[in-house]
Write a protein that holds these residues in place. Structure first.
Motif, PDB file in Angstrom:
ATOM      1  N   THR A  88       0.828  -1.210   0.000  1.00  0.00           N
ATOM      2  CA  THR A  88       0.000   0.000   0.000  1.00  0.00           C
ATOM      3  C   THR A  88       0.860   1.257   0.000  1.00  0.00           C
ATOM      4  OG1 THR A  88      -1.740  -1.147   1.216  1.00  0.00           O
ATOM      5  CG2 THR A  88      -1.806   1.250   1.253  1.00  0.00           C
ATOM      6  N   LEU A  89       2.006   1.200   0.649  1.00  0.00           N
ATOM      7  CA  LEU A  89       2.874   2.371   0.726  1.00  0.00           C
ATOM      8  C   LEU A  89       3.406   2.760  -0.648  1.00  0.00           C
ATOM      9  CD1 LEU A  89       4.942   1.730   3.978  1.00  0.00           C
ATOM     10  CD2 LEU A  89       2.912   3.139   3.676  1.00  0.00           C
ATOM     11  N   ASP A  90       3.691   1.765  -1.494  1.00  0.00           N
ATOM     12  CA  ASP A  90       4.170   2.074  -2.835  1.00  0.00           C
ATOM     13  C   ASP A  90       3.100   2.790  -3.652  1.00  0.00           C
ATOM     14  OD1 ASP A  90       6.808   1.163  -2.755  1.00  0.00           O
ATOM     15  OD2 ASP A  90       6.184  -0.902  -3.056  1.00  0.00           O
ATOM     16  N   PHE A 114       3.528  -1.868  13.170  1.00  0.00           N
ATOM     17  CA  PHE A 114       3.394  -2.906  12.156  1.00  0.00           C
ATOM     18  C   PHE A 114       4.102  -4.187  12.590  1.00  0.00           C
ATOM     19  CE2 PHE A 114       5.335  -4.973   8.434  1.00  0.00           C
ATOM     20  CZ  PHE A 114       4.202  -5.319   7.716  1.00  0.00           C
ATOM     21  N   MET A 115       5.251  -4.045  13.236  1.00  0.00           N
ATOM     22  CA  MET A 115       6.017  -5.192  13.712  1.00  0.00           C
ATOM     23  C   MET A 115       5.536  -5.681  15.073  1.00  0.00           C
ATOM     24  SD  MET A 115       8.047  -5.877  11.290  1.00  0.00           S
ATOM     25  CE  MET A 115       9.108  -7.064  12.104  1.00  0.00           C
ATOM     26  N   ARG A 116       4.501  -5.021  15.626  1.00  0.00           N
ATOM     27  CA  ARG A 116       3.902  -5.394  16.920  1.00  0.00           C
ATOM     28  C   ARG A 116       4.921  -5.342  18.056  1.00  0.00           C
ATOM     29  NH1 ARG A 116       1.575  -8.951  13.108  1.00  0.00           N
ATOM     30  NH2 ARG A 116      -0.675  -8.650  12.884  1.00  0.00           N
ATOM     31  N   ARG A 117       5.697  -4.273  18.069  1.00  0.00           N
ATOM     32  CA  ARG A 117       6.672  -4.073  19.132  1.00  0.00           C
ATOM     33  C   ARG A 117       6.166  -2.991  20.077  1.00  0.00           C
ATOM     34  NH1 ARG A 117      11.554  -3.578  14.747  1.00  0.00           N
ATOM     35  NH2 ARG A 117      11.786  -5.796  14.280  1.00  0.00           N
ATOM     36  N   ASN A 118       5.950  -3.343  21.323  1.00  0.00           N
ATOM     37  CA  ASN A 118       5.447  -2.389  22.318  1.00  0.00           C
ATOM     38  C   ASN A 118       4.291  -1.563  21.752  1.00  0.00           C
ATOM     39  OD1 ASN A 118       7.494  -3.161  24.160  1.00  0.00           O
ATOM     40  ND2 ASN A 118       8.908  -1.709  23.227  1.00  0.00           N
ATOM     41  N   PRO A 119       3.210  -2.220  21.348  1.00  0.00           N
ATOM     42  CA  PRO A 119       2.148  -1.515  20.614  1.00  0.00           C
ATOM     43  C   PRO A 119       1.560  -0.320  21.349  1.00  0.00           C
ATOM     44  CG  PRO A 119       1.434  -3.716  21.305  1.00  0.00           C
ATOM     45  CD  PRO A 119       2.906  -3.649  21.522  1.00  0.00           C
ATOM     46  N   GLN A 120       1.389  -0.418  22.666  1.00  0.00           N
ATOM     47  CA  GLN A 120       0.799   0.708  23.388  1.00  0.00           C
ATOM     48  C   GLN A 120       1.728   1.916  23.375  1.00  0.00           C
ATOM     49  OE1 GLN A 120      -0.106  -0.936  27.257  1.00  0.00           O
ATOM     50  NE2 GLN A 120      -2.146  -1.606  26.594  1.00  0.00           N
ATOM     51  N   VAL A 121       3.023   1.675  23.583  1.00  0.00           N
ATOM     52  CA  VAL A 121       3.989   2.763  23.595  1.00  0.00           C
ATOM     53  C   VAL A 121       4.061   3.422  22.222  1.00  0.00           C
ATOM     54  CG1 VAL A 121       6.435   3.354  23.828  1.00  0.00           C
ATOM     55  CG2 VAL A 121       5.357   1.788  25.461  1.00  0.00           C
ATOM     56  N   HIS A 122       4.154   2.607  21.171  1.00  0.00           N
ATOM     57  CA  HIS A 122       4.331   3.173  19.835  1.00  0.00           C
ATOM     58  C   HIS A 122       3.036   3.747  19.275  1.00  0.00           C
ATOM     59  CE1 HIS A 122       8.093   0.715  19.964  1.00  0.00           C
ATOM     60  NE2 HIS A 122       8.541   1.888  19.533  1.00  0.00           N
ATOM     61  N   ALA A 123       1.906   3.257  19.759  1.00  0.00           N
ATOM     62  CA  ALA A 123       0.643   3.907  19.384  1.00  0.00           C
ATOM     63  C   ALA A 123       0.600   5.325  19.948  1.00  0.00           C
ATOM     64  CB  ALA A 123      -0.545   3.095  19.890  1.00  0.00           C
ATOM     65  N   MET A 167      -3.639   5.652   5.076  1.00  0.00           N
ATOM     66  CA  MET A 167      -2.435   4.885   4.764  1.00  0.00           C
ATOM     67  C   MET A 167      -2.014   4.015   5.949  1.00  0.00           C
ATOM     68  SD  MET A 167       1.262   6.423   3.621  1.00  0.00           S
ATOM     69  CE  MET A 167       1.447   7.355   5.159  1.00  0.00           C
ATOM     70  N   SER A 168      -2.043   4.561   7.137  1.00  0.00           N
ATOM     71  CA  SER A 168      -1.642   3.818   8.330  1.00  0.00           C
ATOM     72  C   SER A 168      -2.577   2.642   8.586  1.00  0.00           C
ATOM     73  CB  SER A 168      -1.621   4.751   9.550  1.00  0.00           C
ATOM     74  OG  SER A 168      -0.722   5.824   9.351  1.00  0.00           O
ATOM     75  N   ALA A 169      -3.879   2.863   8.419  1.00  0.00           N
ATOM     76  CA  ALA A 169      -4.849   1.792   8.616  1.00  0.00           C
ATOM     77  C   ALA A 169      -4.624   0.670   7.615  1.00  0.00           C
ATOM     78  CB  ALA A 169      -6.269   2.335   8.503  1.00  0.00           C
ATOM     79  N   CYS A 170      -4.351   1.026   6.365  1.00  0.00           N
ATOM     80  CA  CYS A 170      -4.101   0.008   5.334  1.00  0.00           C
ATOM     81  C   CYS A 170      -2.851  -0.801   5.647  1.00  0.00           C
ATOM     82  CB  CYS A 170      -3.973   0.663   3.966  1.00  0.00           C
ATOM     83  SG  CYS A 170      -5.521   1.321   3.300  1.00  0.00           S
ATOM     84  N   GLY A 225      -3.794  -5.168   0.661  1.00  0.00           N
ATOM     85  CA  GLY A 225      -3.047  -5.236  -0.588  1.00  0.00           C
ATOM     86  C   GLY A 225      -1.856  -6.159  -0.564  1.00  0.00           C
ATOM     87  N   ALA A 226      -1.871  -7.178   0.307  1.00  0.00           N
ATOM     88  CA  ALA A 226      -0.757  -8.118   0.367  1.00  0.00           C
ATOM     89  C   ALA A 226      -0.853  -9.193  -0.707  1.00  0.00           C
ATOM     90  CB  ALA A 226      -0.702  -8.778   1.747  1.00  0.00           C
ATOM     91  N   GLY A 227      -1.942  -9.203  -1.482  1.00  0.00           N
ATOM     92  CA  GLY A 227      -2.124 -10.201  -2.536  1.00  0.00           C
ATOM     93  C   GLY A 227      -1.124 -10.026  -3.662  1.00  0.00           C
TER      94      GLY A 227
END
Length: 390
Positions: A17-19, A238-247, A292-295, A301-303
């Motif tokens: 999606t970023l591309d 996206f990498m699910r690292r410390n999701p609360q902190v990075h959110a 964009m962030s939600a996508c 679009g990973a297909g």
């Protein structure tokens, strides 16, 4: 195929999606130049307006065309995500070679093409043009350059330099404290700017508020680092690292980005010269970033088919960004002089810019990148023994 390359390929498909968003952002910048700046810019600026020659005005399109510059701020968010992703599991030399080979061939090629057009159109004297070419080729921080878009590449290069330092310090995988510090700075900086705007800090506060939209603070990442930090926090989510902190960090830098976009909009030509509201750009950037962030987080679009289209879109983006202003303005002027009416002339110029960008990306750029990468690797290999002996 190694485990690392397999993981990298999977991540690329997941964030395809970023591309697509990058290509849309480049298109927004292109139409900003062709539909708005091509006639609204002062001829004395020696940019697209001077290259076009005798432009047609689009007063009815000012409302939407004059906000297309926000594509740059969207690029910055995407860079924060993509560059952090590409830096993982990379040595400092590999990262540096990768960035130089990605940026330099297109920059050099289109700088020379733009210089040839500027010279042919008699926009600048050869001496002044030579200085601008040199500034552009080396990404010299102070302009003017052959193409005004170079300032964004200077800002990108400073961000790459910061990431390179983090790699050398082995902090890429421990980047959370860095993002916390950057976010804290943004809270303090933009808090002071808003306080100065309100008159709470006296004369110095008013000066800070005026400086918030200046080129010096943008190119040095003082007022633009929030975009990169938002993208970097999004990557950690996206990498699910410390999701609360990075959110929370994403939210802080997203809000800082809204304020930064407001001040950038306030100094833009559409607002300062044509009375447009700065909140239009703020709303567009905010909406585009959230979508964009939600996508990205939902792996939209990973297909396979979409990912292949996104790959081509991503390859087109950088050369399209470099070609659309000076070369695009020249093509627009040719279309006008050939007798086309304004709207078809813009469509033809935009189509030709996209076609030429595609031909360069798919036919020339990769060869130049491979040749430059081989040269740089040889230089690093030659220097390595000498450094070890020292």
């Amino acid at each position: 195929m190694t485990r690392e390359s397999l993981i990298a390929g999977t991540r690329t498909r997941e964030v395809s999606t970023l591309d697509v968003m990058r290509l849309l952002a480049a298109q927004a910048v292109m139409f900003y130049h062709l539909v708005f700046l091509s006639w609204a810019e002062s001829p004395d600026s020696h940019g697209i307006r001077a290259v076009v020659g005798d432009p047609a005005a689009f007063p009815g399109a000012i409302g939407w065309a004059s906000t297309g510059w926000i594509g740059v701020q969207i690029f910055f968010v995407i860079s924060g995500f993509v560059i952090l992703m590409s830096a993982e599991n990379k040595s400092a030399s590999a990262f540096l070679i990768g960035r130089v080979t990605r940026i330099a061939p297109g920059l050099w090629f289109f700088t020379l093409l733009s210089a040839a057009i500027v010279l042919a159109r008699g926009v600048l004297a050869p001496g002044e043009l030579s200085v601008r070419v040199l500034r552009s080729m080396v990404l010299f921080p102070a302009g003017p350059w052959v193409d005004g878009a170079v300032w964004t590449l200077v800002a990108e290069a400073l961000f790459y330099a910061a990431v390179l330092v983090l790699i050398r310090m082995d902090m890429i995988r421990r980047i959370t404290p860095v993002l916390v510090a950057v976010s804290a700075f943004n809270v303090l900086f933009w808090g002071a700017v808003l306080a100065g705007e309100a008159g709470a800090l006296g004369h110095a506060g008013h000066g800070l508020a005026q400086a918030a939209s200046s080129y010096k603070l943008r190119v040095t990442l003082v007022s633009t680092n929030c975009y990169f930090a938002a993208g970097a926090s999004l990557y950690q989510l996206f990498m699910r690292r410390n999701p609360q902190v990075h959110a929370a960090l994403f939210a802080v830098n997203f809000l800082a980005g809204l304020i930064a976009t407001f001040y950038a909009a306030r100094s833009s030509l559409g607002v300062s010269g044509f009375g447009q509201t700065p909140f239009a750009a703020v709303g567009l950037w905010g909406a585009a970033t959230l979508v964009m962030s939600a996508c990205v987080l939902r792996r939209v679009g990973a297909g396979g088919r979409f990912a292949r289209f996104a790959t081509v879109a991503g390859l087109l983006t950088y050369p399209l960004y470099l070609i659309n202003q000076i070369t695009g303005g020249f093509l627009l002027g040719v279309a006008y002089r050939s007798g086309l009416s304004p709207a078809p002339a813009v469509i033809v110029a935009a189509a030709l810019c996209t076609l030429l960008a595609g031909l360069f990306a798919l036919g020339i750029e990769r060869r130049l990148q491979k040749a430059l990468a081989r040269f740089l690797k040889q230089q690093f290999q030659r220097r390595a023994p000498a450094l070890q002996e020292a």
